[in-house]
Design a protein around this motif. Structure first.
Motif, PDB file in Angstrom:
ATOM      1  N   UNK A 103      -4.481 -12.745   0.792  1.00 53.31           N
ATOM      2  CA  UNK A 103      -5.033 -12.367  -0.262  1.00 53.31           C
ATOM      3  C   UNK A 103      -6.549 -13.477  -0.797  1.00 53.31           C
ATOM      4  N   UNK A 133      -0.591  -0.887  18.590  1.00 51.05           N
ATOM      5  CA  UNK A 133      -1.819  -0.466  18.023  1.00 51.05           C
ATOM      6  C   UNK A 133      -2.533  -1.755  17.410  1.00 51.05           C
ATOM      7  N   UNK A 137      -5.654  -3.574  18.152  1.00 53.64           N
ATOM      8  CA  UNK A 137      -6.873  -4.093  17.198  1.00 53.64           C
ATOM      9  C   UNK A 137      -7.463  -5.485  17.117  1.00 53.64           C
ATOM     10  N   UNK A 301       3.927  -8.414   8.555  1.00 48.89           N
ATOM     11  CA  UNK A 301       5.184  -7.854   7.692  1.00 48.89           C
ATOM     12  C   UNK A 301       6.835  -8.236   8.472  1.00 48.89           C
ATOM     13  N   UNK A 333       3.522 -15.436  -1.664  1.00 43.38           N
ATOM     14  CA  UNK A 333       4.513 -14.864  -0.628  1.00 43.38           C
ATOM     15  C   UNK A 333       5.645 -16.113  -0.378  1.00 43.38           C
TER      16      UNK A 333
ATOM     17  N   UNK B 168       0.250  -2.199   2.996  1.00 45.92           N
ATOM     18  CA  UNK B 168       0.283  -3.565   2.936  1.00 45.92           C
ATOM     19  C   UNK B 168      -1.207  -3.563   2.057  1.00 45.92           C
ATOM     20  N   UNK B 169      -2.068  -2.242   2.209  1.00 46.75           N
ATOM     21  CA  UNK B 169      -3.254  -2.558   2.127  1.00 46.75           C
ATOM     22  C   UNK B 169      -3.766  -3.286   0.847  1.00 46.75           C
ATOM     23  N   UNK B 170      -3.527  -3.222  -0.341  1.00 46.73           N
ATOM     24  CA  UNK B 170      -4.218  -4.367  -0.789  1.00 46.73           C
ATOM     25  C   UNK B 170      -2.991  -5.888  -1.207  1.00 46.73           C
ATOM     26  N   UNK B 172       0.358  -8.925  -0.278  1.00 53.68           N
ATOM     27  CA  UNK B 172       1.182  -8.795   1.159  1.00 53.68           C
ATOM     28  C   UNK B 172       2.501  -9.291   0.116  1.00 53.68           C
ATOM     29  N   UNK B 175       4.748  -6.095   0.482  1.00 54.08           N
ATOM     30  CA  UNK B 175       5.231  -5.736   2.048  1.00 54.08           C
ATOM     31  C   UNK B 175       6.730  -6.873   1.605  1.00 54.08           C
ATOM     32  N   UNK B 179      10.955  -7.091   2.650  1.00 51.65           N
ATOM     33  CA  UNK B 179      11.448  -8.004   3.481  1.00 51.65           C
ATOM     34  C   UNK B 179      12.309  -8.150   3.435  1.00 51.65           C
ATOM     35  N   UNK B 191       6.488  -0.613   6.747  1.00 51.16           N
ATOM     36  CA  UNK B 191       5.044  -1.006   5.760  1.00 51.16           C
ATOM     37  C   UNK B 191       3.630  -0.356   7.001  1.00 51.16           C
ATOM     38  N   UNK B 193      -0.052   0.158   7.452  1.00 52.80           N
ATOM     39  CA  UNK B 193      -1.102  -1.005   6.809  1.00 52.80           C
ATOM     40  C   UNK B 193      -2.217  -0.486   7.612  1.00 52.80           C
ATOM     41  N   UNK B 195      -6.278  -3.215   7.569  1.00 51.64           N
ATOM     42  CA  UNK B 195      -6.875  -4.606   7.817  1.00 51.64           C
ATOM     43  C   UNK B 195      -7.769  -4.330   7.339  1.00 51.64           C
ATOM     44  N   UNK B 209     -12.955   1.941  11.127  1.00 52.88           N
ATOM     45  CA  UNK B 209     -12.422   1.853  11.901  1.00 52.88           C
ATOM     46  C   UNK B 209     -11.062   1.228  11.280  1.00 52.88           C
ATOM     47  N   UNK B 210     -11.006   0.677   9.733  1.00 60.40           N
ATOM     48  CA  UNK B 210     -10.075   0.095   9.335  1.00 60.40           C
ATOM     49  C   UNK B 210      -8.749   1.682   9.209  1.00 60.40           C
ATOM     50  N   UNK B 213      -6.894   2.589  11.529  1.00 60.58           N
ATOM     51  CA  UNK B 213      -5.653   2.187  11.352  1.00 60.58           C
ATOM     52  C   UNK B 213      -4.676   2.366  10.838  1.00 60.58           C
ATOM     53  N   UNK B 216      -2.691   5.303  11.714  1.00 62.34           N
ATOM     54  CA  UNK B 216      -2.206   5.469  13.300  1.00 62.34           C
ATOM     55  C   UNK B 216      -0.987   4.477  12.827  1.00 62.34           C
ATOM     56  N   UNK B 217      -0.719   3.935  11.847  1.00 57.94           N
ATOM     57  CA  UNK B 217       0.183   3.314  10.979  1.00 57.94           C
ATOM     58  C   UNK B 217       0.674   4.707  10.620  1.00 57.94           C
ATOM     59  N   UNK B 220       3.237   6.582  11.869  1.00 59.98           N
ATOM     60  CA  UNK B 220       4.072   6.156  12.700  1.00 59.98           C
ATOM     61  C   UNK B 220       5.233   6.131  11.345  1.00 59.98           C
TER      62      UNK B 220
END
Lengths: 384, 464
Positions: A103, A133, A137, A301, A333, B168-170, B172, B175, B179, B191, B193, B195, B209-210, B213, B216-217, B220
């Motif tokens: 970020x 995927x 991307x 991740x 992180x 993890x959209x906002x 990291x 996430x 972990x 997670x 997610x 980009x 586009x994002x 993504x 799809x996530x 999942x």
């Protein structure tokens, strides 16, 4: 002799690039982290320059007029460099490729974008680095980057040119790897400070020159007899990022009698550890090589275990007796991960020292004291 | 205890039947008689408990905290939690909770922030528990929301989850936290997610586009949750859940719009996080009517205040918009804005960026929603959205508060101030805080800042 060649090249490099720009060559900047394939930029006939200046409190503080203090000093330095325009590379670039990694760096690109003073391409880096995927991307975005660079430079990027670029950069990676691996020997000729500077030089130098130079260095190192380092403890350096010019910790460790023999940083093994496959669909190959197959950063991740296992392997292969973890202030992180690493390394009797820098001059005294004490502990064979 | 429950909307008969469960849950959470006394004082001071709608929302919150705390001993066998996840998770949660009585699905940490933080003033021990692990206090400025998750799990006040989900959209750091919880506590992480690589010149295509993504996530994630719960989560179930939750969302928007347009301001700003809470409560179709009833009751009561010209600040008080939602664990901060004679009418969270058009598929809609609130957008797009929102609401100033635990929003703060000052010429107050940690704010300094800001707003009005 070798060193002088490199110094001269780097000294003349800004002037060379300015001359090239006069002849129509574009200079494309990108931020570090190892997610922007230089191959695509090189194949477009442009000159890739990694913008990686760090370590300067002046630059980090200059950015405080734009972002608050909790943005990491390296990211702030990238804003400060653009504001103060002291470094020629930050002003001569025609376009920026901004990888959307952590970020902090993401926000740097957004602030550059908001000021709207340069052409930019934001390269999305999926943080699920090993997903199917997500890889697709990233590969798609690399193709869009190719299209953008073609339009921007006016040069067609063919598979042949990409292949040549992969070949060139594989040679660069291979030579850095071979030089680095020489440090597995008990008495190495090459210290961490020299190696990191050499790696940093590759961000700015002409890659053709750099490959030739690295080859000469490698031949020279192979032929020289080893020099004993006495009881200097062998150390592994871990952490997020060490900017070009951010050498304080390396210097302090060397002065304290420690020897860092391998580095796992954004500017460390991650870049040169493996080659890019130069066959098949080259954009798929670049995507795999730069994202899926590469050691992930801490912000990726499910990366902790993979990263820990890799660090452990490095510690074993390079026969280290201690770890220095170097992070930048506000890098949340890596700060989180350092707890896990210290705990797990401790369980294996490998002492680990966690250092944090804000790039401020006030850091130096406390850093020195802690490093000196740590080296003594490691020399004495006492777990921290 | 009984008086507290009455303040929170429990009826006499319900108090009698629920008291043993509430006591058991409060004991587990370490809530003492002293805490209950403090909670009553805070409810009376900061919350409009004279409003039935407020009491109904508070009741739902207390009920759910009790349910969550006792879920394991009361027979739930599977636990799936999220934190810092997009609304897609809450939709899936609704679908699962509507079908199964064995599974507990909940979003951390909104409920715990509201009840333990805002009402009982007991969030600090949870934050400290996280600080004793890896989220150290100090200059690194780890996020209080992340600390709450680690603290709740470390202190064992919620059943250990079978899956901990995050988007993890906002950021990291969330996430990374799941972990580490996986490595250290054996909690399986997931997670979903995307980009955040939208170029300002690429909107709205880049949003598609994002969002694709993220879609799809999200699919999942659905498959992963199916593995845990042991049944299929069909697209029809997701559509029904989405439609039901959108009803609730619309009812909440109606309250927010009513408040934004009111003069005098009909309810103090700290309630915004209370009614938003309804969206994050673990809820299936059996509980949705109660949530709708609570928010609709509040709407009717506030409409009556509008009709009668009743408010919590003077009519004509300076109107301000705040960046980011009201504080999650300290209601005194937004309450103080009203005490100082300013009407905090809305936040940038109510300025949606809707540039993708109508979508039919629920997964598509939820994915686009997941990247379209103010904070999900890049600085340049955010600035446009905020300045447009301020113009629309005709505000006199902006309180640009930034949550230092979040690099995403913090990095924008100074540029937002710069843009508002240049484009709108209205005063902007910068407030640095952690939105989940009541310790990261000096109340006296804050009060002084508000006094100065109030004077600036008055001066600015006089100059117009």
């Amino acid at each position: 002799m070798q060193e002088e060649r490199l110094i001269a090249h780097l000294r003349d490099r800004p002037a060379q690039l300015k001359e090239a720009k006069r002849q129509g060559v574009k200079v494309i900047g990108y931020f570090p982290g190892n997610y922007v394939p230089e191959e695509i930029i090189w194949a477009s006939g442009a000159a890739p320059i990694c913008l990686a200046c760090g370590g300067s409190s002046e630059m980090a503080e200059a950015a405080l007029s734009v972002v608050p203090h909790v943005i990491c000093p390296f990211a702030r330095a990238q804003i400060g460099e653009r504001l103060l325009k002291k470094d020629p590379y930050y002003t001569m670039i025609d376009m920026l490729v901004a990888p959307i990694t952590c970020q902090h760096l993401r926000k740097v690109s957004e602030i550059w974008e908001y000021n709207d003073d340069i052409e930019m391409f934001k390269l999305g880096i999926p943080h699920k680095y090993n997903g199917d995927f997500e890889l697709e991307y990233y590969a798609d975005r690399l193709v869009v980057l190719k299209d953008k660079l073609q339009a921007f430079t006016g040069n067609a990027i063919t598979d042949g040119k990409i292949s040549e670029a992969i070949e060139l950069y594989n040679r660069m990676r291979g030579l850095l790897r071979k030089i680095s691996l020489l440090r597995r020997a008990p008495d190495s000729l090459f210290g961490a400070l020299d190696f990191v500077k050499l790696n940093h030089a590759s961000f700015y130098a002409d890659p053709v020159f750099m490959v030739d130079f690295l080859d000469s260095v490698y031949q020279e190192l192979r032929e020289k007899p080893p020099v004993s380092k006495g009881d200097a403890p062998r150390l592994l350096l871990l952490g997020p990022n060490m900017g070009y010019g951010d050498y304080k910790v390396l210097e302090l460790v060397e002065a304290a009698g420690g020897e860092i023999v391998i580095e796992e940083l954004c500017e460390g093994v991650r870049y040169y550890w493996q080659d890019i496959e130069n066959k098949g669909d080259l954009f798929q190959s670049l995507a795999r090589g730069y994202l899926a197959d590469r050691l992930p950063c801490a912000f990726m991740r499910d990366a902790t275990k993979t990263r820990f296992d890799f660090a452990l392997k490095l510690a074993k292969d390079f026969n280290v007796s201690g770890i220095i973890w170097y992070e930048l202030l506000n890098c949340e992180t890596y700060d989180s991960e350092s707890y896990f690493f210290a705990q797990k390394m401790g369980e294996r009797d490998i002492p680990m020292l966690i250092l944090e820098s804000s790039y401020g001059t006030a850091d130096t005294g406390p850093l020195k004291t802690r490093i000196d004490a740590f080296i003594e502990i490691v020399k004495g064979g006492v777990a921290q | 205890m009984m008086e507290l429950l009455r303040l929170c909307g429990y009826e006499a008969q319900e108090i009698e039947s629920e008291l043993p469960r509430v006591k058991k849950a409060f004991n587990k959470l370490g809530i003492t008689a002293q805490d209950i006394e403090r909670a009553k004082q805070r409810l009376n001071k900061y919350y409009g408990v004279e409003l039935k709608g407020v009491r109904k929302i508070l009741r739902l919150c207390i009920q759910e905290l009790v349910n969550w705390t006792l879920a394991k001993e009361e027979g739930k066998t599977k636990f799936i939690y999220s934190f810092m996840a997009t609304g897609f998770f809450d939709t899936i949660a609704y679908a699962v909770l509507s079908k199964s009585k064995e599974v507990y699905v909940g979003s951390l940490n909104s409920l715990h922030h509201t009840v333990l933080g805002s009402i009982f003033e007991k969030i600090v021990p949870i934050l400290e528990a996280a600080e004793k692990r890896w989220l150290k206090a100090g200059a690194v400025a780890h996020c209080g929301n992340v600390k709450t998750t680690v603290g709740l799990i470390a202190l064992d006040v919620i059943p250990k989850p079978d899956l901990l989900v995050n988007s993890g959209v906002l950021c990291e750091t969330a996430p990374k936290t799941i972990d580490l919880l996986h490595e250290l506590y054996g909690i399986p992480p997931f997670c979903y997610d995307t980009c955040q690589d939208r170029d300002i010149r690429e909107y709205p295509e880049a949003t598609k586009r994002i969002a694709d993504l993220l879609l799809k996530s999200s699919r999942r994630l659905t498959r992963r949750i199916e593995e845990i719960v042991g049944f299929e989560i069909t697209d029809d179930m997701v559509r029904e859940a989405d439609e039901a939750r959108r009803q609730l969302g619309k009812a909440i928007d109606a309250v927010q719009n009513l408040v934004s347009g009111s003069d005098p301001l009909v309810i103090s700003a700290n309630h915004q996080s209370l009614w938003t809470q309804l969206l994050f409560l673990p809820m299936g179709k059996d509980r949705l009517p109660e949530a709708l009833d609570a928010i609709n009751t509040l709407y009717e009561e506030l409409q009556e205040r509008v009709n009668n010209g009743v408010g919590v600040v003077e009519k004509g008080a300076p109107r301000i918009v705040a960046i980011l939602p009201s504080h999650y664990t300290d209601p005194s901060l937004d309450y103080m804005v009203g005490e100082m004679g300013m009407a905090l009418v809305s936040t940038d969270m109510s300025f949606p960026i809707s540039d993708v058009g109508d979508l039919k598929d629920s997964y598509e809609k939820l994915s686009v929603d997941g990247v379209q609130t103010s904070i999900h957008n890049s600085l340049a797009r955010r600035v446009t959205s905020i300045t447009e929102g301020c113009k629309k609401l005709k505000v006199d100033g902006v309180m640009d508060r930034f949550h230092i635990g979040c690099r995403t929003v913090t990095a924008d703060a100074l540029m937002i101030k710069d843009a508002i000052t240049k484009e709108l010429g209205i005063p902007v107050l910068l407030v640095e805080r952690d939105d989940f940690d009541p310790r990261v704010c000096n109340h006296q300094q804050y009060q002084k800042s508000l006094e100065v800001f109030r004077a600036m707003l008055t001066g600015s009005r006089q100059n117009k």
